[in-house]
Design an enzyme around this catalytic site. Structure first.
Site, PDB file in Angstrom:
ATOM      1  N   CYS A   8      -5.234  57.473   9.935  1.00  0.00           N
ATOM      2  CA  CYS A   8      -6.521  56.830   9.678  1.00  0.00           C
ATOM      3  C   CYS A   8      -6.256  55.491   9.010  1.00  0.00           C
ATOM      4  O   CYS A   8      -5.424  55.408   8.101  1.00  0.00           O
ATOM      5  CB  CYS A   8      -7.365  57.722   8.763  1.00  0.00           C
ATOM      6  SG  CYS A   8      -8.990  57.032   8.411  1.00  0.00           S
ATOM      7  N   LEU A   9      -6.964  54.452   9.481  1.00  0.00           N
ATOM      8  CA  LEU A   9      -6.754  53.114   8.907  1.00  0.00           C
ATOM      9  C   LEU A   9      -7.149  53.068   7.434  1.00  0.00           C
ATOM     10  O   LEU A   9      -6.705  52.179   6.712  1.00  0.00           O
ATOM     11  CB  LEU A   9      -7.545  52.071   9.707  1.00  0.00           C
ATOM     12  CG  LEU A   9      -7.085  51.889  11.162  1.00  0.00           C
ATOM     13  CD1 LEU A   9      -8.034  50.968  11.917  1.00  0.00           C
ATOM     14  CD2 LEU A   9      -5.656  51.369  11.230  1.00  0.00           C
TER      15      LEU A   9
ATOM     16  N   GLY B 191      -9.487  53.624  16.829  1.00  0.00           N
ATOM     17  CA  GLY B 191     -10.868  53.944  16.486  1.00  0.00           C
ATOM     18  C   GLY B 191     -11.206  53.358  15.131  1.00  0.00           C
ATOM     19  O   GLY B 191     -10.331  53.198  14.279  1.00  0.00           O
TER      20      GLY B 191
ATOM     21  N   GLN C 126     -15.846  52.341   7.365  1.00  0.00           N
ATOM     22  CA  GLN C 126     -14.497  51.885   7.013  1.00  0.00           C
ATOM     23  C   GLN C 126     -14.436  50.387   6.721  1.00  0.00           C
ATOM     24  O   GLN C 126     -13.460  49.898   6.168  1.00  0.00           O
ATOM     25  CB  GLN C 126     -13.506  52.219   8.136  1.00  0.00           C
ATOM     26  CG  GLN C 126     -13.259  53.713   8.297  1.00  0.00           C
ATOM     27  CD  GLN C 126     -12.237  53.958   9.380  1.00  0.00           C
ATOM     28  OE1 GLN C 126     -12.569  54.008  10.558  1.00  0.00           O
ATOM     29  NE2 GLN C 126     -10.979  54.088   8.989  1.00  0.00           N
TER      30      GLN C 126
ATOM     31  N   HIS D 219     -12.943  62.396  15.196  1.00  0.00           N
ATOM     32  CA  HIS D 219     -12.450  61.789  13.956  1.00  0.00           C
ATOM     33  C   HIS D 219     -13.431  60.707  13.470  1.00  0.00           C
ATOM     34  O   HIS D 219     -13.768  60.651  12.286  1.00  0.00           O
ATOM     35  CB  HIS D 219     -11.050  61.206  14.227  1.00  0.00           C
ATOM     36  CG  HIS D 219     -10.427  60.464  13.090  1.00  0.00           C
ATOM     37  ND1 HIS D 219      -9.221  60.840  12.534  1.00  0.00           N
ATOM     38  CD2 HIS D 219     -10.820  59.350  12.405  1.00  0.00           C
ATOM     39  CE1 HIS D 219      -8.917  59.992  11.549  1.00  0.00           C
ATOM     40  NE2 HIS D 219      -9.859  59.087  11.460  1.00  0.00           N
ATOM     41  N   GLU D 220     -13.917  59.884  14.409  1.00  0.00           N
ATOM     42  CA  GLU D 220     -14.817  58.781  14.022  1.00  0.00           C
ATOM     43  C   GLU D 220     -16.194  59.295  13.619  1.00  0.00           C
ATOM     44  O   GLU D 220     -16.791  58.791  12.672  1.00  0.00           O
ATOM     45  CB  GLU D 220     -14.932  57.746  15.151  1.00  0.00           C
ATOM     46  CG  GLU D 220     -13.626  57.097  15.587  1.00  0.00           C
ATOM     47  CD  GLU D 220     -12.762  56.576  14.454  1.00  0.00           C
ATOM     48  OE1 GLU D 220     -13.319  56.141  13.428  1.00  0.00           O
ATOM     49  OE2 GLU D 220     -11.527  56.641  14.571  1.00  0.00           O
TER      50      GLU D 220
ATOM     51  N   HIS E 170     -16.240  60.398  10.153  1.00  0.00           N
ATOM     52  CA  HIS E 170     -16.369  59.305   9.179  1.00  0.00           C
ATOM     53  C   HIS E 170     -17.839  59.042   8.841  1.00  0.00           C
ATOM     54  O   HIS E 170     -18.171  58.690   7.714  1.00  0.00           O
ATOM     55  CB  HIS E 170     -15.777  58.005   9.746  1.00  0.00           C
ATOM     56  CG  HIS E 170     -14.312  57.822   9.481  1.00  0.00           C
ATOM     57  ND1 HIS E 170     -13.777  57.786   8.214  1.00  0.00           N
ATOM     58  CD2 HIS E 170     -13.262  57.649  10.333  1.00  0.00           C
ATOM     59  CE1 HIS E 170     -12.455  57.592   8.291  1.00  0.00           C
ATOM     60  NE2 HIS E 170     -12.122  57.514   9.575  1.00  0.00           N
TER      61      HIS E 170
HETATM   62 NI    NI Z   1     -10.170  57.264  10.358  1.00  0.00          NI
END
Ligand code: NI
Length: 180
Positions: A103-104, A53, A58, A145-146, A149
């Site tokens: 998370c990236l 995701g 991000q 989760h997304e 963000h």
């Molecule tokens: Ni994330």
């Protein structure tokens, strides 16, 4: 205008403590060719990372756009890319499920987070058509989760203050170390 041989490009993923990750993102008003290119770039960036995701903030673009592929985790499964513009959670189940999340934007840190097991999400697809999708299992967790963000919320916010502060401190230190 038609662009020939247009290639996708990888975007840089920002990390904590970048303040953009704490921004409440703006809704997408119009779907332009540039925005469609951005969606492709986000998917490519996500697959390359690799991740399942990615939210627009991000890659330093604070708009309400997310991409996901929960099938990407199982190598035998066919890719199943999902793009959501202006996603909204309409309903959350009382039933919860727990996944170990990462998370990236917070590399190499993982922790279990409990969330509603199923959510009904309304959104616009790549072409701007209104859609609704019931997201369950891994996809249920990823979509929550997304969407977090887009509201400046990170999965570490669900951990104890002690644990969260420890992670934030570690990344703040790492940032300092490379900026001298
Ligand atoms: Ni994330």
């Amino acid at each position: 205008m038609k662009v020939q041989n247009e290639t996708m490009s990888l975007k840089e993923i920002i990390k904590i403590p970048d303040p953009v990750l704490r921004t409440k993102c703006d809704p997408v008003e119009t779907i332009t060719p540039e925005l469609k290119k951005l969606m492709d770039d986000m998917l490519e960036t996500m697959y390359d990372a690799p991740g399942i995701g990615l939210a627009a903030p991000q890659i330093n673009i604070p708009i309400r756009l997310i991409v996901m592929d929960a099938a990407n985790k199982e190598e035998e499964q066919e890719p199943d890319p999902i793009i959501m513009i202006n996603p909204v959670i309409l309903k959350s189940s009382d039933e919860v499920s727990t996944y170990e999340e990462g998370c990236l934007s917070i590399p190499e840190f993982f922790a279990e987070v409990e969330r509603p097991a199923n959510v009904l999400v309304s959104y616009r697809d790549k072409d701007g058509n209104p859609q609704e999708k019931n997201c369950e299992g891994l996809l249920g967790t990823v979509v929550q989760h997304e969407i977090d963000h887009l509201n400046g919320v990170l999965f570490i916010d669900y951990l104890s203050k002690l644990r969260r502060d420890r992670v934030i401190k570690k990344f703040a230190k790492a940032k300092k170390a490379v900026s001298i």
